[in-house]
Design an enzyme around this catalytic site. Structure first.
Site, PDB file in Angstrom:
ATOM      1  N   GLU A 155       0.824  -1.199   0.000  1.00  0.00           N
ATOM      2  CA  GLU A 155       0.000   0.000   0.000  1.00  0.00           C
ATOM      3  C   GLU A 155       0.865   1.259   0.000  1.00  0.00           C
ATOM      4  OE1 GLU A 155      -2.519  -0.473   3.485  1.00  0.00           O
ATOM      5  OE2 GLU A 155      -2.541  -2.638   3.150  1.00  0.00           O
ATOM      6  N   GLU A 197      -9.966   5.941   3.117  1.00  0.00           N
ATOM      7  CA  GLU A 197     -10.308   5.175   4.311  1.00  0.00           C
ATOM      8  C   GLU A 197     -10.209   6.094   5.524  1.00  0.00           C
ATOM      9  OE1 GLU A 197      -8.449   1.502   7.009  1.00  0.00           O
ATOM     10  OE2 GLU A 197      -7.907   1.703   4.892  1.00  0.00           O
TER      11      GLU A 197
END
Length: 440
Positions: free
Chosen positions: A244, A355
């Site tokens: 990520e 997120e």
């Protein structure tokens, strides 16, 4: 004597931190509600200092950033990555990887590119080259070194424990989501607005350009991020592999509310392996100008100039390591293939998007913002965007991510809207303010 001096130093740091954080009737300098650190004993302080002594490698040179960070210029071979047991004998990849090439569009793809969002008119408001604050005084790390953000005692004390420092909290209550769009960290109040590819595809990387904002964070243990996930493995088991990268605002991790370039990796669904940035061994940095975990500057402005960054993650077809590029094809470093099981071969899914952590600290939905803090329908200059979504295929070619799906757990809190055109390829707007009359 060394331990006693370290403890004394740590206590002085803690005292100074308390004075700064709890001035102004207990309000922090970042406007967040803090509670005082619990009593810290000598033994815990000694353990923390021992960990920091191992993590913070001796620098060749150090740079004081305007935002308060200390950037240590560490010799490449002495960076934290090589403490990993699988990398003790690893040789730094010296031959640059082969960058993915752009695969030209077919005539049909050009004709069906789509029109939307007045993007051709908005291009003049996009400013390239959002960079990092520690460069503002013109200092840089010497050749042969890599910049590493120094970790301090108070950084560890903000986390739940020394074990949790630098790690994502693992899911304890997975949310009900579509089977083909599993969240990489469900539960624990994690909420998303994402675009994703279908599973079982053969994927060798992903790329996107993201504009950078500084969303409001309500409480210290919440965060807001925008990132790319490159995934493989079982989403409901313990063998998920994930790489990520993106930007993140996390007061608990960094001690402020600035957006920062970050990375993460795990090979066991966030159980024991992996961490943010260089806070554990694994990621090998090769670039001397980019500090992972450092603040990004300048930022996008509401109805003003938009500053964005381009991030690419892809597998070197010759050596097999997973590389990260930032900005205009600048190589940052790589995750060695030895770290992974499923990703040692290829990825099967990519996710792009935002997120947040919704801790419901006061029994109601958090007001922590995602992206710019504005909903997707507000469009350019107001909402956050990901543009030019691309996938790296088996030929090491970049192809537009045409067949994507989108998902948000609660559209009243955060949402996402995707489209495509010739200039931005596949793109989407996303985000939201969190708590509002429709989101409680």
């Amino acid at each position: 004597m060394v331990i006693r001096l370290s403890n004394l130093f740590s206590r002085l740091v803690l005292l100074l931190l308390s004075v700064v954080l709890f001035c102004n009737n207990g309000r922090s300098v970042w406007g967040l509600n803090y509670t005082k650190f619990r009593q810290v004993g000598d033994l815990r302080l000694a353990r923390i200092q021992k960990h920091l002594d191992s993590l913070n490698k001796p620098p060749v040179f150090s740079i004081q950033s305007p935002d308060g960070d200390i950037i240590d210029c560490v010799h490449k071979r002495k960076q934290p990555a090589f403490d990993h047991p699988l990398l003790k004998t690893h040789k730094i990849q010296r031959v640059p990887p082969e960058m993915p090439t752009v695969k030209s569009m077919t005539k049909q793809e050009e004709d069906t590119g789509g029109k939307s969002a007045n993007i051709s008119q908005n291009e003049e408001y996009i400013r390239r080259g959002a960079w990092q604050m520690w460069h503002q005084k013109g200092q840089r790390c010497p050749k042969g070194t890599v910049p590493v953000r120094r970790s301090m005692v108070h950084d560890v004390l903000r986390s739940n424990s020394l074990y949790d420092f630098g790690k994502k909290r693992r899911s304890i209550a997975p949310l009900a989501r579509r089977a083909d769009a599993p969240d990489v960290v469900s539960g624990n109040g994690h909420e998303h607005a994402i675009a994703y590819t279908g599973t079982s595809s053969e994927i060798y990387g992903a790329k996107a350009t993201i504009n950078v904002w500084d969303p409001k964070i309500e409480v210290i243990n919440e965060f807001s991020l925008s990132q790319i996930w490159v995934l493989s493995g079982s989403f409901d088991g313990s063998d998920l592999n994930s790489i990520e990268a993106g930007w993140q605002v996390s007061p608990e991790l960094y001690g402020d509310s600035r957006p920062r370039l970050f990375t993460y990796w795990t090979s066991d669904a966030y159980q024991a392996t992996g961490c943010y940035n260089l806070l554990c061994s694994g990621f090998i940095q090769t670039n001397s100008r980019i500090a992972i975990g450092a603040a990004i500057s300048p930022l996008s402005a509401f109805q003003g100039s938009q500053f964005d960054v381009t991030i690419i993650i892809w597998k070197d077809p010759k050596v097999g390591n997973w590389w990260m590029g930032f900005g205009d094809n600048t190589l940052v470093g790589y995750w060695p293939a030895e770290l992974f099981t499923h990703l040692a071969d290829r990825a099967t899914m990519v996710e792009w998007g935002g997120e947040v952590v919704n801790s419901r600290a006061n029994g109601e939905h958090t007001s922590t913002g995602m992206g710019s803090g504005h909903f997707a329908e507000d469009g350019f200059g107001k909402a956050s965007y990901f543009r030019n979504l691309e996938i790296v295929d088996s030929d090491n070619s970049l192809v537009s991510a045409h067949d994507i799906s989108t998902l948000a757990e609660n559209n009243n809190c955060y949402n996402i809207k995707s489209s495509s055109n010739n200039q931005w390829g596949t793109y989407f707007y996303y985000g939201g303010p969190g708590r509002n009359p429709q989101c409680q």
